[in-house]
Write an enzyme that holds these catalytic residues in place. Sequence first.
Site, PDB file in Angstrom:
ATOM      1  N   ASP A  39       0.723  -1.495   0.014  1.00 56.73           N
ATOM      2  CA  ASP A  39      -0.166   0.082  -0.075  1.00 56.73           C
ATOM      3  C   ASP A  39       0.688   1.252  -0.048  1.00 56.73           C
ATOM      4  O   ASP A  39       1.722   1.484   0.900  1.00 56.73           O
ATOM      5  CB  ASP A  39      -1.004   0.006   1.191  1.00 56.73           C
ATOM      6  CG  ASP A  39      -1.908   0.690   1.223  1.00 56.73           C
ATOM      7  OD1 ASP A  39      -2.242   1.760   0.193  1.00 56.73           O
ATOM      8  OD2 ASP A  39      -3.025   0.807   2.010  1.00 56.73           O
ATOM      9  N   ASP A  40       0.720   2.020  -1.157  1.00 60.69           N
ATOM     10  CA  ASP A  40       1.520   3.400  -1.092  1.00 60.69           C
ATOM     11  C   ASP A  40       3.124   3.250  -0.995  1.00 60.69           C
ATOM     12  O   ASP A  40       3.674   3.891  -0.653  1.00 60.69           O
ATOM     13  CB  ASP A  40       1.093   4.175   0.197  1.00 60.69           C
ATOM     14  CG  ASP A  40      -0.104   4.757  -0.019  1.00 60.69           C
ATOM     15  OD1 ASP A  40      -1.008   4.201  -0.859  1.00 60.69           O
ATOM     16  OD2 ASP A  40      -0.293   5.962   0.654  1.00 60.69           O
ATOM     17  N   CYS A  79      -6.014   4.145  -3.194  1.00 61.16           N
ATOM     18  CA  CYS A  79      -6.308   2.850  -2.889  1.00 61.16           C
ATOM     19  C   CYS A  79      -7.481   2.136  -3.422  1.00 61.16           C
ATOM     20  O   CYS A  79      -7.412   1.003  -4.271  1.00 61.16           O
ATOM     21  CB  CYS A  79      -6.206   2.832  -1.244  1.00 61.16           C
ATOM     22  SG  CYS A  79      -4.924   3.729  -0.356  1.00 61.16           S
ATOM     23  N   HIS A 137     -11.210  -2.510   2.296  1.00 59.22           N
ATOM     24  CA  HIS A 137     -11.611  -1.189   1.506  1.00 59.22           C
ATOM     25  C   HIS A 137     -12.385  -1.245   0.429  1.00 59.22           C
ATOM     26  O   HIS A 137     -12.279  -0.411  -0.668  1.00 59.22           O
ATOM     27  CB  HIS A 137     -10.314  -0.247   1.064  1.00 59.22           C
ATOM     28  CG  HIS A 137      -9.987   1.102   1.013  1.00 59.22           C
ATOM     29  ND1 HIS A 137      -9.092   1.946   0.565  1.00 59.22           N
ATOM     30  CD2 HIS A 137     -10.865   2.002   1.261  1.00 59.22           C
ATOM     31  CE1 HIS A 137      -9.508   3.026   0.520  1.00 59.22           C
ATOM     32  NE2 HIS A 137     -10.503   3.147   1.416  1.00 59.22           N
ATOM     33  N   ASP A 289      -0.541  -0.739  -4.945  1.00 58.52           N
ATOM     34  CA  ASP A 289      -1.718  -0.354  -5.216  1.00 58.52           C
ATOM     35  C   ASP A 289      -1.830   0.901  -5.867  1.00 58.52           C
ATOM     36  O   ASP A 289      -2.602   1.508  -6.449  1.00 58.52           O
ATOM     37  CB  ASP A 289      -2.665  -0.567  -4.044  1.00 58.52           C
ATOM     38  CG  ASP A 289      -2.558   0.629  -3.141  1.00 58.52           C
ATOM     39  OD1 ASP A 289      -1.355   1.063  -2.911  1.00 58.52           O
ATOM     40  OD2 ASP A 289      -3.646   1.043  -2.354  1.00 58.52           O
ATOM     41  N   ASN A 290      -0.731   1.684  -5.693  1.00 59.59           N
ATOM     42  CA  ASN A 290      -0.481   2.991  -6.286  1.00 59.59           C
ATOM     43  C   ASN A 290       0.961   3.813  -5.927  1.00 59.59           C
ATOM     44  O   ASN A 290       1.367   2.903  -5.167  1.00 59.59           O
ATOM     45  CB  ASN A 290      -1.663   4.084  -5.751  1.00 59.59           C
ATOM     46  CG  ASN A 290      -1.812   4.369  -4.308  1.00 59.59           C
ATOM     47  OD1 ASN A 290      -3.100   3.702  -3.791  1.00 59.59           O
ATOM     48  ND2 ASN A 290      -0.811   4.741  -3.501  1.00 59.59           N
TER      49      ASN A 290
HETATM   50 CA    CA Z   1      -2.673   2.881  -1.510  1.00 64.57          CA
END
Ligand code: CA
Length: 737
Positions: A39-40, A79, A137, A289-290
């Site tokens: 994540d990130d 996300c 999420h 995810d990004n």
């Molecule tokens: Ca993210």
Amino acid sequence: MSRNCSHLVMVWTVLVGFVFTASPLRAQEKPNVIVILTDDQGYGDVGFNGCKDIPTPNIDRIADNGVKFTNAYVTYAVCGPSRAGIITGRYQDRFGFGRNPLCAPQDTAQGLPRSEETLAKVLSRSAYTSIALGKWHLGAHKSQYPLKRGFDEFYGFLSGGHKYFPNEWTLNDVSEIKAQFDAYNTRLMRDNGRVDEKEYLTDALSREAVSFIERKADVPFFMYLAFNAPHAPLQATEKYLKRFSYIKNKKRRIYAAMVSAVDDGVGRVLNKLEELGISDNTLIFFLSDNGGPEHKNGSDNGVLRDGKGSLYEGGIHVPFAVQWPGHIPAGKVYEKSVSSLDIVATAVTYAKVTPKNKLDGVNLIPFVNGENEGEPHEQLFWRKYDQKAYAARCGDHKLVKYKSDTEEIYNLKADISESNSLALTEENHYSNLKSDYQSWEDEMEDPVFLGLMKGKEYNKLHPERFKMLSPFKVDTLVGKAPEGYELLWTEEFDQDGKPNSEKWAFEEGFVRNNELQWYQSDNANVRDGALVIEGRKETVKNTKYKKRSKNWRTDRKNAEYTSSSIKTKDKFSFQYGVLEVRAKIDTRMGMWPAIWTLGVDQKWPANGEIDLMEFYRHEGKAKILANAAWANAEKNAVWDSEKIPFYKFTEKEKDWADKFHIWKMDWTANYIRIYLDDELLNEIDLSKTLNADGYNPFHQPHYILLNLAIGANGGNPLDTDFPGKYEVDYVRIYQKK
Ligand code: CA
């Protein structure tokens, strides 16, 4: 640990033109599928993309064992929408997931629309067992929980982020949150209920991943391992922090420790697969995810411009690698554009199962094996609906409209950092990129929910957002048997469509009490985890009509109202125990909802009637009733009835009628006690409930009825707006062990 880019380019050059030949896949083999999502995490923050200060030897093993992609994209720069794309294999804009969802535990629309299938759901049709781990999420309403969206197991949390240390998990579950970011402080969930976790979050997720693999080694499985690390808040344990004392920047140091914890977890997963000898039969994807929000969490997107949230490369161009030993080459670098959408398309190909919806991704294996030398994607598209921003990539060229007032074109092969915008000309493919984007956008849907950036607007529209429906708790999702009892029968109403015909039958036509409604099956439907019975104002023919009839059932040509009544008659009955029903009733004039039972033997009232709930007008006043009835010598009903004025409930809770409540009957050989939200409404002494002939109708099995009547005791519905709505969340019966 880290390798440098020029070396990788050399490896690529050597591999070009080499078609990988593996032993053909045996027909009966279905590979396990693992998606490891971080994540990130920045593009530059894995060893396989040249990271120098954070060793990721285990994540790099995936690239070494398989293929790393140098032009891999996610479908959104934050996300939630990115995850919706990953888990469905479809552009999330196709189904209106164009915003980052809010944590809104009472909102069925805030999450993945019901039209969509998760990869777990698709694979379940091919005998896969699945687990979702970590960040969900994709919706916090109970109808959106992972187990309702195709997964067999869940261990993690519902919201878009979470604290990492168990001592900060001070809230039991999402029913206790009062603001968006309170959801970071909830206890973790296992399946539908909460658990008591003691480990640092990332370590706990790795532990659960290994445990799942051990338990499922013999069956095809799908594991969605969605670490929330290294997403903020920046929190790491000493074990990981002390590996990075050489990093001066504090943010970067904690970030590095968080990435290192993920890397350890990836190592545990890979080791377990190898130890069990199932590594060659497991397809593993790794990605973020990004892009990294560099200023927020200390991440590094390397040469890419911008970061999380941006449509420049830093927001959407992510670290991505896949391994499938024996089936795809090891140590390969693949440079053509690929997408996170390709994960589902690849997995379903080898699981030999067809998704319900059309996918936007492609099976990557022929491309990485060299069997297909074409482009996996002619074009890729991105849209940020609220910002009116967009991007399109075709070959080396990318059109982007973001931040700047004008559109920009970059040749990414020559300028991966997007520093020299080219002229918007034919030569630079401007009109093709633009018109392709427009045709794609025409197929997309507007967002179907207000997102994180519109929290204030949402709260205005939904002032009840954090006022949980009493007693809506995660715990109530799984029936909890009273001490010494066990679950005998349950109806959770969690399959959309008509009520399960193995459990329920419909009443038809005019049935009792001179009521106004015509009962029909059309008005009872299961939606979003509850039975909804609709009272409608509509004219239907009375099929039993007889001219000059004196009987109320046959003297009317038409019915002016319709509704539904469902019952378990001839399908299920029970004698003694605890019957619990969670329901929301319509208390407006004309409505007469009920939860009740009838004995299987003898005619009414000699068979015995128990009313856990009736709501109607008595002497002109709205009342909630809790009753039992049996027969006297004239075969008329004898009642033990409590009629509680409705204002007693609304006095305590103004919006009582807008909420779900729990009705409960405790039935033994000696008494029936009827409760509403744990308040005793009536106690019926069964030594006094004998029919005139001495038969006790409460010492025999009863079946259950749920109905919404209109008119008669309900009052005149003429001034009431229709439809009326009676919702039932579940019906559960417990008996003594
Ligand atoms: Ca993210």
